[in-house]
Design an enzyme around this catalytic site. Structure first.
Site, PDB file in Angstrom:
ATOM      1  CE  LYS A   1       7.383  -2.742   0.650  1.00  0.00           C
ATOM      2  NZ  LYS A   1       5.859  -2.239   0.591  1.00  0.00           N
TER       3      LYS A   1
ATOM      4  NE  ARG B   1       6.784   6.572  10.098  1.00  0.00           N
ATOM      5  CZ  ARG B   1       6.024   5.950   9.553  1.00  0.00           C
ATOM      6  NH1 ARG B   1       7.183   4.462  10.880  1.00  0.00           N
ATOM      7  NH2 ARG B   1       5.101   5.566   9.306  1.00  0.00           N
TER       8      ARG B   1
ATOM      9  CB  CYS C   1       8.629   2.898   2.661  1.00  0.00           C
ATOM     10  SG  CYS C   1       6.899   1.639   3.834  1.00  0.00           S
TER      11      CYS C   1
ATOM     12  CG  LEU D   1      -0.024   0.240   2.886  1.00  0.00           C
ATOM     13  CD1 LEU D   1      -0.121   1.877   2.885  1.00  0.00           C
ATOM     14  CD2 LEU D   1      -1.602  -0.265   3.903  1.00  0.00           C
TER      15      LEU D   1
HETATM   16  N1  NAD Z   1       3.978   2.540   5.816  1.00  0.00           N
HETATM   17  C1  NAD Z   1       3.842   2.775   4.901  1.00  0.00           C
HETATM   18  O1  NAD Z   1       3.459   3.263   3.488  1.00  0.00           O
HETATM   19  C2  NAD Z   1       4.676   1.149   4.476  1.00  0.00           C
HETATM   20  C3  NAD Z   1       3.593   0.509   3.475  1.00  0.00           C
HETATM   21  C4  NAD Z   1       4.022  -0.939   2.665  1.00  0.00           C
HETATM   22  C5  NAD Z   1       4.983  -1.657   4.256  1.00  0.00           C
HETATM   23  N2  NAD Z   1       5.953  -0.987   5.381  1.00  0.00           N
HETATM   24  C6  NAD Z   1       6.018  -1.590   6.198  1.00  0.00           C
HETATM   25  O2  NAD Z   1       5.264  -2.150   7.582  1.00  0.00           O
HETATM   26  C7  NAD Z   1       5.503  -1.395   8.291  1.00  0.00           C
HETATM   27  C8  NAD Z   1       5.391  -0.729   9.539  1.00  0.00           C
HETATM   28  O3  NAD Z   1       5.325   0.019   9.299  1.00  0.00           O
HETATM   29  P1  NAD Z   1       3.905   1.429   9.565  1.00  0.00           P
HETATM   30  O4  NAD Z   1       4.764   2.556   8.954  1.00  0.00           O
HETATM   31  O5  NAD Z   1       2.872   0.839   9.775  1.00  0.00           O
HETATM   32  O6  NAD Z   1       5.071   2.039  10.627  1.00  0.00           O
HETATM   33  P2  NAD Z   1       4.324   2.408  12.399  1.00  0.00           P
HETATM   34  O7  NAD Z   1       5.244   2.921  12.849  1.00  0.00           O
HETATM   35  O8  NAD Z   1       3.733   3.001  11.886  1.00  0.00           O
HETATM   36  O9  NAD Z   1       4.207   1.355  13.030  1.00  0.00           O
HETATM   37  C9  NAD Z   1       4.076   0.450  14.101  1.00  0.00           C
HETATM   38  C10 NAD Z   1       3.399   0.067  15.237  1.00  0.00           C
HETATM   39  O10 NAD Z   1       3.410  -0.350  15.910  1.00  0.00           O
HETATM   40  C11 NAD Z   1       3.848  -0.569  17.190  1.00  0.00           C
HETATM   41  N3  NAD Z   1       4.466  -1.402  17.817  1.00  0.00           N
HETATM   42  C12 NAD Z   1       6.003  -1.281  17.980  1.00  0.00           C
HETATM   43  N4  NAD Z   1       6.377  -2.330  19.083  1.00  0.00           N
HETATM   44  C13 NAD Z   1       5.338  -3.212  18.951  1.00  0.00           C
HETATM   45  C14 NAD Z   1       4.673  -3.959  20.586  1.00  0.00           C
HETATM   46  N5  NAD Z   1       5.759  -4.885  20.568  1.00  0.00           N
HETATM   47  N6  NAD Z   1       3.809  -4.516  20.439  1.00  0.00           N
HETATM   48  C15 NAD Z   1       2.846  -4.038  19.460  1.00  0.00           C
HETATM   49  N7  NAD Z   1       2.581  -3.163  18.699  1.00  0.00           N
HETATM   50  C16 NAD Z   1       3.844  -2.305  18.243  1.00  0.00           C
HETATM   51  C17 NAD Z   1       4.053   0.457  17.307  1.00  0.00           C
HETATM   52  O11 NAD Z   1       3.660   2.000  18.787  1.00  0.00           O
HETATM   53  C18 NAD Z   1       3.756   1.479  15.764  1.00  0.00           C
HETATM   54  O12 NAD Z   1       2.227   2.190  16.698  1.00  0.00           O
HETATM   55  C19 NAD Z   1       7.081  -1.835   8.214  1.00  0.00           C
HETATM   56  O13 NAD Z   1       7.872  -2.913   8.409  1.00  0.00           O
HETATM   57  C20 NAD Z   1       7.494  -0.712   7.184  1.00  0.00           C
HETATM   58  O14 NAD Z   1       8.252  -1.044   6.146  1.00  0.00           O
HETATM   59  C21 NAD Z   1       5.066   0.166   5.496  1.00  0.00           C
END
Ligand code: NAD
Length: 433
Positions: free
Chosen positions: A205, A329, A261, A151
């Site tokens: 990915k 970020r 990302c 996404l």
């Molecule tokens: N943001 C994007 O557009 C996107 C798209 C594709 C893939 N990704 C990947 O998805 C993953 C997550 O990205 P994101 O942007 O959603 O991150 P984010 O930082 O927005 O969210 C991560 C969440 O995890 C929580 N968290 C941390 N430790 C935890 C634990 N032990 N238990 C429960 N919750 C916990 C944090 O409080 C936070 O709310 C990453 O690997 C990222 O590379 C992100």
């Protein structure tokens, strides 16, 4: 199906909400108590277009709940998604401590079969590591799946509800059947669910993100060269993009890619290569070109002001790393703010959604405008860092009135250079003279 989503950030919240929307019962888990409290009160902690309607609807229907209690959340869930952060560690490679930590916690908690699905972006071999962490601690049956998320912030709901493809890496038939059932409502138009091994899914990915970052960076280099030779990158872009092998998308030059990302994923893939004795020369170049590109607008500003920005005042439009998100970020705007402050200039900023996040970072080191035009008062120049629609058709009369001088540096090519010249502005953009 009963689903638990661990980590309720940009990916986790969209994943949880969209699975609830197709009739599943979803519990979202986060360690951030404040965030969970907000969501329980029906408040979305991020800005993502169209998410609010689905969020509210599924909470009201009782299909979407929030908790900090992992043990309780996993109890009824057969399917557990990990949507946890994988930020760069000290050496720049992906930090897997969040994923492996939760995997270890789950190993202590599970009492019946679970499919544990990694949605985070992780290096090749992570599924094996997660498998080992859990298998070392329990005899309860489970399967590990790699299901990377593609996404885009700003389009996340649409991307999740109608994905170009779903990638599922697993060697388990049981997990494969469950995932197929779960994703069928999202691929009714015929887009594929691509089943493959875990390692290929993990690499897909990184390869996709690194390719897109390379495409952007290539265009930025072409734009820089256009400036040197007097070509117009808009024309070059259209000429190139009409070739179906190249395609029209991701050819817009600018001030470098940012976000949560691309920067970290390109770096992590390059480092994974080094760990295997493979040098991704192309990725090393992409990273160094992008780093320079983030400050390319400041180079132009410096040249215009004869390298003397002390006491100058700048207005910045756009702080988020791209439009339609509040995510800052690795946003190019932050690099620009730092460079301007370091040079002794003062800065006033405006962004429709990202102001709070920037305030949390910069406090009173910079000023914050409460409207687009209020940013411009007494400023020596306007800098544009994010292509929000709101900035596309401004009233140039008001801009002229408010700015000290008619000077615009546009990092997103929002305006026509000839029109701006006609209006008497000094206007510099990317790859156009
Ligand atoms: N943001 C994007 O557009 C996107 C798209 C594709 C893939 N990704 C990947 O998805 C993953 C997550 O990205 P994101 O942007 O959603 O991150 P984010 O930082 O927005 O969210 C991560 C969440 O995890 C929580 N968290 C941390 N430790 C935890 C634990 N032990 N238990 C429960 N919750 C916990 C944090 O409080 C936070 O709310 C990453 O690997 C990222 O590379 C992100």
């Amino acid at each position: 199906m009963n689903i638990a989503v661990i980590g309720t950030g940009y990916v986790g919240l969209v994943t949880g909400t969209c699975f609830a929307e197709t009739g599943n019962t979803v519990v979202c888990v986060d360690i951030d108590e404040k965030k969970v409290e907000m969501m329980r009160d029906g408040v979305i902690p991020i800005y993502e277009p169209h998410l609010d309607v689905l969020f509210q609807r599924n909470i009201n229907a009782g299909r979407l709940t929030f908790t900090t209690d992992l043990k309780e959340a996993q109890k009824n869930a057969e399917i557990i998604f990990l949507a946890l952060p994988t930020p760069p560690g000290e050496d720049g490679s992906a930090d897997l401590s969040y994923i492996l930590g939760v995997a270890s916690d789950l190993a202590d908690m599970i009492t019946d079969y679970k499919v544990i699905i990694d949605k985070s972006t992780v290096p090749v071999g992570t599924a094996e590591k997660v498998d080992k962490v859990i298998r070392d601690k329990t005899d309860i049956p489970f399967d590990i799946v790699s299901n990377p998320e593609f996404l885009r912030e700003g389009f996340a709901v649409d991307d999740f509800m109608k994905p170009d493809r779903v990638v599922v890496g697993t060697s388990s038939e049981r997990a494969k059947d469950l995932l197929e059932q779960l994703y069928l409502p999202f691929v009714r138009q015929g887009n594929p669910i691509l089943f493959m091994d875990e390692k290929s899914a993990e690499l897909t990915k990184y390869a996709a993100n690194a390719f897109l970052a390379t495409k952007i960076t290539f265009m930025n280099e072409i734009a820089n060269f256009c400036e040197k030779v007097g070509a117009n990158v808009d024309m070059v872009r259209k000429g190139m993009g009409s070739d179906e092998r190249i395609g029209k998308r991701f050819l817009f030059p600018g001030i470098g890619y940012g976000g949560s990302c691309f920067p970290k994923d390109v770096q992590a893939l390059a480092l994974s290569g080094k760990q295997e004795g493979y040098e991704f020369k192309i990725l090393d170049s992409v990273m160094s070109v992008n780093q320079k590109q983030k400050l390319s607008l400041i180079e132009k500003v410096n040249k215009f002001f004869n390298n003397d920005l002390k006491g100058k005042r700048f207005a910045i439009w756009g702080l988020a790393f791209k439009p339609d998100t509040d995510d800052i970020r690795e946003a190019p705007a932050l690099y620009m703010i730092d460079a301007l402050l370091e040079a002794g200039a003062s800065v006033k900023v405006f962004d429709p959604e990202a102001m709070e996040n920037v305030k949390a970072l910069y406090g009173d080191k910079i000023e914050y405008a409460d409207s687009v035009y209020a940013t411009l008062e007494e400023a020596d120049a306007l800098l544009i860092a994010t292509e929000w629609s709101l900035f596309r058709s401004p009233d140039f009369g008001i801009i002229e009135d408010k700015l000290n001088d008619k000077v615009i540096f546009d990092g997103r090519n929002l305006y026509d250079p000839l029109t701006l010249k006609g209006l008497g502005f000094h206007y510099e953009s990317v790859g156009r003279n």
